[in-house]
Scaffold this motif. Structure first.
Motif, PDB file in Angstrom:
ATOM      1  N   MET A 201      36.482  30.608  61.546  1.00  0.00           N
ATOM      2  CA  MET A 201      36.666  31.847  60.789  1.00  0.00           C
ATOM      3  C   MET A 201      36.433  33.069  61.667  1.00  0.00           C
ATOM      4  O   MET A 201      37.190  34.042  61.610  1.00  0.00           O
ATOM      5  CB  MET A 201      35.727  31.893  59.587  1.00  0.00           C
ATOM      6  N   ALA A 202      35.373  33.048  62.476  1.00  0.00           N
ATOM      7  CA  ALA A 202      35.051  34.188  63.336  1.00  0.00           C
ATOM      8  C   ALA A 202      36.215  34.492  64.283  1.00  0.00           C
ATOM      9  O   ALA A 202      36.477  35.652  64.602  1.00  0.00           O
ATOM     10  CB  ALA A 202      33.777  33.907  64.125  1.00  0.00           C
ATOM     11  N   HIS A 203      36.914  33.458  64.717  1.00  0.00           N
ATOM     12  CA  HIS A 203      38.052  33.649  65.626  1.00  0.00           C
ATOM     13  C   HIS A 203      39.293  34.112  64.876  1.00  0.00           C
ATOM     14  O   HIS A 203      40.008  35.014  65.322  1.00  0.00           O
ATOM     15  CB  HIS A 203      38.350  32.346  66.368  1.00  0.00           C
ATOM     16  N   ASP A 204      39.541  33.514  63.707  1.00  0.00           N
ATOM     17  CA  ASP A 204      40.809  33.728  63.011  1.00  0.00           C
ATOM     18  C   ASP A 204      40.824  34.920  62.062  1.00  0.00           C
ATOM     19  O   ASP A 204      41.884  35.288  61.562  1.00  0.00           O
ATOM     20  CB  ASP A 204      41.189  32.472  62.210  1.00  0.00           C
ATOM     21  N   CYS A 205      39.659  35.514  61.787  1.00  0.00           N
ATOM     22  CA  CYS A 205      39.635  36.607  60.809  1.00  0.00           C
ATOM     23  C   CYS A 205      40.335  37.857  61.328  1.00  0.00           C
ATOM     24  O   CYS A 205      40.781  38.699  60.545  1.00  0.00           O
ATOM     25  CB  CYS A 205      38.204  36.923  60.387  1.00  0.00           C
ATOM     26  N   LYS A 206      40.456  38.003  62.637  1.00  0.00           N
ATOM     27  CA  LYS A 206      41.165  39.131  63.241  1.00  0.00           C
ATOM     28  C   LYS A 206      41.965  38.619  64.440  1.00  0.00           C
ATOM     29  O   LYS A 206      41.778  37.506  64.895  1.00  0.00           O
ATOM     30  CB  LYS A 206      40.180  40.222  63.676  1.00  0.00           C
ATOM     31  N   GLY A 207      42.805  39.472  64.960  1.00  0.00           N
ATOM     32  CA  GLY A 207      43.578  39.091  66.136  1.00  0.00           C
ATOM     33  C   GLY A 207      44.892  38.416  65.786  1.00  0.00           C
ATOM     34  O   GLY A 207      45.203  38.157  64.628  1.00  0.00           O
ATOM     35  N   LYS A 208      45.673  38.132  66.825  1.00  0.00           N
ATOM     36  CA  LYS A 208      47.021  37.581  66.642  1.00  0.00           C
ATOM     37  C   LYS A 208      47.084  36.067  66.772  1.00  0.00           C
ATOM     38  O   LYS A 208      47.981  35.437  66.226  1.00  0.00           O
ATOM     39  CB  LYS A 208      47.973  38.225  67.655  1.00  0.00           C
ATOM     40  N   LYS A 209      46.132  35.480  67.507  1.00  0.00           N
ATOM     41  CA  LYS A 209      46.202  34.044  67.757  1.00  0.00           C
ATOM     42  C   LYS A 209      45.229  33.282  66.872  1.00  0.00           C
ATOM     43  O   LYS A 209      44.173  33.769  66.500  1.00  0.00           O
ATOM     44  CB  LYS A 209      45.916  33.756  69.235  1.00  0.00           C
ATOM     45  N   VAL A 210      45.611  32.045  66.566  1.00  0.00           N
ATOM     46  CA  VAL A 210      44.797  31.155  65.750  1.00  0.00           C
ATOM     47  C   VAL A 210      44.036  30.221  66.679  1.00  0.00           C
ATOM     48  O   VAL A 210      44.559  29.762  67.689  1.00  0.00           O
ATOM     49  CB  VAL A 210      45.693  30.345  64.785  1.00  0.00           C
ATOM     50  N   LYS A 211      42.782  29.937  66.329  1.00  0.00           N
ATOM     51  CA  LYS A 211      41.936  29.130  67.207  1.00  0.00           C
ATOM     52  C   LYS A 211      42.527  27.744  67.464  1.00  0.00           C
ATOM     53  O   LYS A 211      42.490  27.254  68.584  1.00  0.00           O
ATOM     54  CB  LYS A 211      40.533  28.999  66.591  1.00  0.00           C
ATOM     55  N   GLU A 212      43.070  27.120  66.432  1.00  0.00           N
ATOM     56  CA  GLU A 212      43.582  25.762  66.593  1.00  0.00           C
ATOM     57  C   GLU A 212      45.063  25.693  66.224  1.00  0.00           C
ATOM     58  O   GLU A 212      45.500  24.779  65.534  1.00  0.00           O
ATOM     59  CB  GLU A 212      42.761  24.802  65.725  1.00  0.00           C
ATOM     60  N   GLY A 213      45.832  26.648  66.679  1.00  0.00           N
ATOM     61  CA  GLY A 213      47.257  26.658  66.362  1.00  0.00           C
ATOM     62  C   GLY A 213      47.996  27.692  67.184  1.00  0.00           C
ATOM     63  O   GLY A 213      47.616  27.991  68.324  1.00  0.00           O
ATOM     64  N   GLY A 214      49.029  28.266  66.614  1.00  0.00           N
ATOM     65  CA  GLY A 214      49.828  29.251  67.333  1.00  0.00           C
ATOM     66  C   GLY A 214      49.400  30.669  67.042  1.00  0.00           C
ATOM     67  O   GLY A 214      48.219  31.010  67.175  1.00  0.00           O
ATOM     68  N   GLU A 215      50.340  31.500  66.600  1.00  0.00           N
ATOM     69  CA  GLU A 215      50.055  32.898  66.300  1.00  0.00           C
ATOM     70  C   GLU A 215      50.348  33.194  64.838  1.00  0.00           C
ATOM     71  O   GLU A 215      51.166  32.538  64.189  1.00  0.00           O
ATOM     72  CB  GLU A 215      50.909  33.809  67.195  1.00  0.00           C
ATOM     73  N   TRP A 216      49.666  34.218  64.325  1.00  0.00           N
ATOM     74  CA  TRP A 216      49.910  34.656  62.960  1.00  0.00           C
ATOM     75  C   TRP A 216      51.290  35.314  62.868  1.00  0.00           C
ATOM     76  O   TRP A 216      51.687  36.069  63.737  1.00  0.00           O
ATOM     77  CB  TRP A 216      48.848  35.661  62.515  1.00  0.00           C
ATOM     78  N   LYS A 217      52.003  35.015  61.781  1.00  0.00           N
ATOM     79  CA  LYS A 217      53.316  35.602  61.529  1.00  0.00           C
ATOM     80  C   LYS A 217      53.282  36.369  60.211  1.00  0.00           C
ATOM     81  O   LYS A 217      52.743  35.875  59.213  1.00  0.00           O
ATOM     82  CB  LYS A 217      54.395  34.519  61.480  1.00  0.00           C
ATOM     83  N   SER A 218      53.853  37.553  60.210  1.00  0.00           N
ATOM     84  CA  SER A 218      53.861  38.378  59.001  1.00  0.00           C
ATOM     85  C   SER A 218      54.748  37.755  57.925  1.00  0.00           C
ATOM     86  O   SER A 218      55.819  37.209  58.219  1.00  0.00           O
ATOM     87  CB  SER A 218      54.341  39.787  59.326  1.00  0.00           C
ATOM     88  N   ASP A 219      54.306  37.865  56.683  1.00  0.00           N
ATOM     89  CA  ASP A 219      55.099  37.376  55.559  1.00  0.00           C
ATOM     90  C   ASP A 219      55.866  38.509  54.881  1.00  0.00           C
ATOM     91  O   ASP A 219      56.236  38.413  53.714  1.00  0.00           O
ATOM     92  CB  ASP A 219      54.182  36.697  54.529  1.00  0.00           C
ATOM     93  N   GLY A 220      56.090  39.600  55.632  1.00  0.00           N
ATOM     94  CA  GLY A 220      56.835  40.737  55.093  1.00  0.00           C
ATOM     95  C   GLY A 220      55.931  41.893  54.724  1.00  0.00           C
ATOM     96  O   GLY A 220      54.707  41.782  54.703  1.00  0.00           O
ATOM     97  N   ASN A 221      56.534  43.024  54.428  1.00  0.00           N
ATOM     98  CA  ASN A 221      55.796  44.239  54.087  1.00  0.00           C
ATOM     99  C   ASN A 221      55.205  44.127  52.683  1.00  0.00           C
ATOM    100  O   ASN A 221      55.926  44.041  51.693  1.00  0.00           O
ATOM    101  CB  ASN A 221      56.728  45.450  54.169  1.00  0.00           C
TER     102      ASN A 221
END
Length: 304
Positions: A37-57
């Motif tokens: 959670m501490a890693h994934d709550c902010k930033g663009k990359k996921v600790k155990e995966g790829g990158e966050w992708k926007s689901d639209g505006n």
């Protein structure tokens, strides 16, 4: 559901009793979840995966998803800036069932904490055995689910001792791990509901921002169980959690205004009677004035 209430209790306790130190097997289970959670709550990359992708505006709400290695269900992150400056007030609206069930008529239908333990990570931290059930979704297309698991809540304090950040991570019970199951109240767990599994690193995070607002976010990743195709779950989860985020935001705004009004009233009551320094004769001189009046609107003097 009645059977679950009979076994685990349906009464919401205002102050839950701490049943000693948390079993080490549960601490070992939840510490990695906090790191995720501490890693994934902010930033663009996921600790155990790829990158966050926007689901639209989605306006003020940032709705993002990512795919995890070896898991077909999407992991979701919904975050926004909320009014208010007290993380604990926001946290109680989300994770205190006595308050949550007052306003949540769409996501969680019932919740209980059968047991609470103290955490070795800090005097204000704790672990809870948690069980909640969801409402039906889509007119019964998705039936009610049961979510047994462990919640680990960690409070971060500033130099004055005030809470400025909260991580509260929830992880489902893996019933194949008997050592973990035996340490919880869920040994022999049975229900007619479909039992869902929540992956590590799911939960809520709240942080005070420099602008005085709160950064609030939900991390959601689960296997809902049953026969539903993954494509359907992936296409609808973001929408449902966006609705939840908006409901939380509305509730937080209302609660913050109530708290602000109550604090202001208390301050007025405290300042309505002002005490001046002692007079030369040793007696206290106290000025009495009605609540809300100015110093110049002095109406009487009283000598104590």
């Amino acid at each position: 559901m009645n059977a679950l209430k009979e076994k685990y209790g349906s009464k919401v306790e205002k102050e839950r009793r701490v049943d000693g130190e948390a079993p080490q097997v549960l601490v070992d289970m939840m510490l990695p979840a906090i790191d995720i959670m501490a890693h994934d709550c902010k930033g663009k990359k996921v600790k155990e995966g790829g990158e966050w992708k926007s689901d639209g505006n989605k306006g003020k709400y940032n709705v993002e998803w990512c795919m995890m290695k070896g898991i077909s269900n999407r992991r979701w992150r919904i975050s926004w800036e909320a009014e208010g400056s007290d993380p604990e007030t926001v946290f109680s609206q989300i994770c205190d069932w006595g308050q949550r069930l007052e306003w949540d008529k769409a996501a969680i239908s019932w919740g209980v904490y059968p047991k609470r333990w103290a955490s070795p990570t800090g005097e204000h931290d704790f672990l809870d055995a948690e069980l909640n059930t969801s409402y039906e979704v889509g007119g019964g297309v998705v039936s009610s689910r049961a979510f047994p698991g462990i919640r680990f809540t960690k409070f971060y304090k500033d130099d004055s001792g005030k809470t400025n950040k909260i991580f509260s991570v929830f992880e489902g019970i893996d019933f194949s791990k008997t050592d973990q199951v035996k340490a919880t109240p869920f040994e022999g767990f049975k229900t007619k509901l479909v039992t869902a599994y929540v992956y590590p690193g799911s939960g809520v995070f709240i942080e005070t921002l420099p602008n005085g607002k709160l950064y609030v976010g939900l991390l959601c990743h689960f296997n809902i169980g049953g026969w539903l195709p993954v494509s359907l779950i992936n296409s609808t989860t973001g929408t449902e959690f966006l609705k939840l985020a908006k409901n939380i935001d509305t509730r937080v705004a209302v609660t913050s205004k109530r708290k602000e009004k109550a604090d202001k009233k208390q301050q007025q009551q405290q300042t309505s009677k002002m005490e001046l320094p002692k007079a030369e004769n040793g007696r206290k001189t106290i000025r009495i004035r009605p609540p809300g009046s100015t110093d110049e609107a002095r109406i009487s003097w009283k000598y104590a």
